[in-house]
Design an enzyme around this catalytic site. Structure first.
Site, PDB file in Angstrom:
ATOM      1  N   ASP A   1       0.841  -1.205   0.000  1.00 16.72           N
ATOM      2  CA  ASP A   1       0.000   0.000   0.000  1.00 16.72           C
ATOM      3  C   ASP A   1       0.870   1.246   0.000  1.00 16.72           C
ATOM      4  OD1 ASP A   1       0.791  -0.523   2.714  1.00 16.72           O
ATOM      5  OD2 ASP A   1      -0.793   0.810   3.437  1.00 16.72           O
TER       6      ASP A   1
ATOM      7  N   GLU B   1      -0.026  -0.909   5.939  1.00  9.54           N
ATOM      8  CA  GLU B   1       1.044  -0.329   6.749  1.00  9.54           C
ATOM      9  C   GLU B   1       0.872   1.172   6.881  1.00  9.54           C
ATOM     10  OE1 GLU B   1       4.970   1.277   7.957  1.00  9.54           O
ATOM     11  OE2 GLU B   1       3.792   1.793   6.204  1.00  9.54           O
TER      12      GLU B   1
HETATM   13  N1  BES Z   1       8.701   3.392   5.237  1.00  9.58           N
HETATM   14  C1  BES Z   1       8.067   4.101   6.278  1.00  9.58           C
HETATM   15  C2  BES Z   1       8.802   4.109   7.590  1.00  9.58           C
HETATM   16  C3  BES Z   1      10.148   4.748   7.588  1.00  9.58           C
HETATM   17  C4  BES Z   1      10.482   5.736   6.706  1.00  9.58           C
HETATM   18  C5  BES Z   1      11.051   4.353   8.504  1.00  9.58           C
HETATM   19  C6  BES Z   1      11.743   6.292   6.730  1.00  9.58           C
HETATM   20  C7  BES Z   1      12.283   4.939   8.553  1.00  9.58           C
HETATM   21  C8  BES Z   1      12.629   5.908   7.648  1.00  9.58           C
HETATM   22  C9  BES Z   1       6.698   3.537   6.509  1.00  9.58           C
HETATM   23  O1  BES Z   1       6.044   3.123   5.371  1.00  9.58           O
HETATM   24  C10 BES Z   1       5.862   4.589   7.117  1.00  9.58           C
HETATM   25  O2  BES Z   1       5.764   5.668   6.607  1.00  9.58           O
HETATM   26  N2  BES Z   1       5.256   4.270   8.213  1.00  9.58           N
HETATM   27  C11 BES Z   1       4.337   5.115   8.870  1.00  9.58           C
HETATM   28  C12 BES Z   1       3.719   4.286   9.941  1.00  9.58           C
HETATM   29  C13 BES Z   1       2.443   4.796  10.481  1.00  9.58           C
HETATM   30  C14 BES Z   1       1.420   5.141   9.461  1.00  9.58           C
HETATM   31  C15 BES Z   1       1.900   3.815  11.494  1.00  9.58           C
HETATM   32  C16 BES Z   1       5.056   6.320   9.429  1.00  9.58           C
HETATM   33  O3  BES Z   1       6.181   6.234   9.920  1.00  9.58           O
HETATM   34  O4  BES Z   1       4.459   7.403   9.371  1.00  9.58           O
HETATM   35 ZN    ZN Z   2       6.867   2.140   4.103  1.00  7.92          ZN
END
Ligand code: BES
Ligand code: ZN
Length: 455
Positions: A87, A152
């Protein structure tokens, strides 16, 4: 590995073409208008795994399906669980994209599209590496399980239940996720810590409909003003969060970790330039990397109220809303802090304004042992593929599943990011460097060899 290596060289163009086909599918999990396309992305991933030689199926959930893949044919070899997500975040604001978000375009060595790095491109590296092993050698050196989910970006609300239900089928030695970043274009990284998160949406209600501000203004509370005051109360002038108890459970950084951060090359003016801004801002006594990786925050993600169209309009708006997320660090508790946020806001409501508080999702922060043998294996694989040994870093984003993998499956996660912080994830013009895509596939292919050699 020479046969695998030459397969990767030979097929690299097709890998990009297949990735582009996946990137064309607008799998925006948070927007119900994209529900069927989100499912199409799941089917694409399942089919691609099957073509690689992996058994794969869709597991239905109340939300978007989970792709479950497995190649488990070796009794005496370790098992690795590969997690990723198909997603993507909403592509808005659309007018800021140079080429449309779901028309993947190659430019300057990058592929541009929503999801290019987060996470379709990165996740895909682990499918292509397994394909290379299976098509050249007919087998893998270890067992693999894939869990590729479609929620996610909206907090993985149905994943824990899946992990509980399938916990026996998902028994593994270690998990691998590529959904983070390298430290810089020249410096690959392994991430050993992520921040946690809590998310809430708050709606303030005043009069039952928008009112003439001349007739009624000054005699009742304005929801937009009330919201602005609430938001302003969340931080002091230095950016320190004012919710009572917010910092109580924060584990301070050790001197060793502070030194480790400080030893990383960091050019503050280049950092500011890359963000198009002129100054850093945040809690005093912490460096920029410390603020980004190891300090908690409270961020306003969006707010709305009243008339924002062209020309003036004299009203007292009826409602106001804000989306808030807090990033959390060890040992903060997302449930307790969600309750604390709610109480903090409630106490400050002016007369005549009521509040709806919707808690949306939450996950704890995660830090794992940077001395594990799995991490050493990953270092060797990355060094061989990228030509540079990776540095150890923490990152500020969140991947809720890493703490559940530990809780439910009892395993640690290797966070092997092939992307860059400057790849515009969650922003317009998201991109993934093609050379990082190809190196990521190679590092993944080597990783299977390195992990297998541990047992
Ligand atoms: N890929 C990201 C997480 C991420 C980005 C980790 C850059 C470290 C560096 C992930 O898809 C994401 O954006 N996760 C969300 C989680 C939330 C919606 C629960 C986030 O971090 O905002
Ligand atoms: Zn991600």
């Amino acid at each position: 590995m020479q046969d695998v290596d030459s397969y990767l060289d030979r097929e690299s163009g097709r890998f990009v073409a297949e990735l582009c086909d996946l990137l064309k599918i607008p799998s925006v999990s948070g927007d119900s208008a994209f529900r069927s396309q989100t499912r199409n992305a799941a089917e694409f991933v399942r089919n691609n795994l099957q073509h690689a030689g992996v058994d794969a199926e869709l597991v239905e959930t109340p939300g978007h399906p989970i792709v479950l893949g497995r190649w488990q044919k070796l009794a005496d070899a370790p098992t690795v669980l590969i997690y990723g997500h198909y997603d993507v975040q909403p592509p808005d604001p659309l007018d800021k994209w140079i080429t449309p978000p779901f028309e993947p375009t190659e430019r300057d060595g990058y592929i541009y599209a929503r999801g290019a790095t987060d996470d379709k491109g990165q996740m895909f590296t682990h499918i292509k590496s397994v394909e290379a092993w299976l098509k050249t050698k007919g087998e893998l050196p270890l067992n693999v399980i894939y869990v590729i989910e479609g929620e996610e970006e909206v907090g993985s609300g149905n994943l824990d239940n899946f992990l509980e239900t399938y916990r026996n089928e998902l028994k593994c030695d270690v998990a691998v996720i590529s959904d983070t970043s390298q430290y810089s274009p020249e410096l690959p990284a392994i991430t050993y810590g992520l921040r946690g998160i809590l998310a809430a949406e708050i709606r303030l209600h005043g009069p039952s409909q928008d009112l003439h501000s001349g007739i009624f203004g000054g005699s009742i509370a304005n929801p937009a003003t009330a919201l602005a005051r609430l938001i302003a109360a969340l931080h002091d002038d230095k950016g320190r969060v004012q919710i009572p108890g917010f910092y109580d459970d924060v584990l301070p950084l050790s001197d060793a970790e502070r030194k480790q951060f400080a030893d990383l090359p960091f050019d503050e003016s280049a950092f500011l330039k890359s963000l198009g801004t002129s100054a850093t801002f945040g809690e005093s006594d912490f460096t920029t990397l410390e603020r980004r990786w190891a300090r908690p925050t409270c961020e306003i993600n969006g707010m709305a109220s009243g008339y924002t169209g062209e020309g003036p309009k004299t009203i007292v708006p009826s409602t106001a809303m804000v989306k808030i997320t807090c990033r959390l660090v060890p040992d903060q508790n997302h449930e307790a802090l969600t309750a604390a946020l709610k109480t903090f806001l409630e106490k400050r409501l002016p007369p005549g304004i009521t509040m709806e508080f919707e808690s949306q999702h939450g996950a704890p922060a995660f830090v794992f042992d940077p001395n594990s043998p799995y991490l050493e294996a990953a270092k060797r694989a990355i060094t061989a593929a990228f030509g540079t040994p990776p540095v150890l870093i923490r990152e500020g984003g969140s991947i809720p599943v890493v703490s559940t993998f530990r809780q439910i499956l009892g395993v640690d996660t290797l966070l092997l990011g092939w992307g860059q912080n400057t790849d515009n994830l969650h922003s317009p013009n998201e991109r993934f460097r093609l050379v990082d895509f190809q190196r990521g596939i190679r590092a993944s292919a080597y990783l299977w060899h390195e992990l297998a050699a541990l047992k």
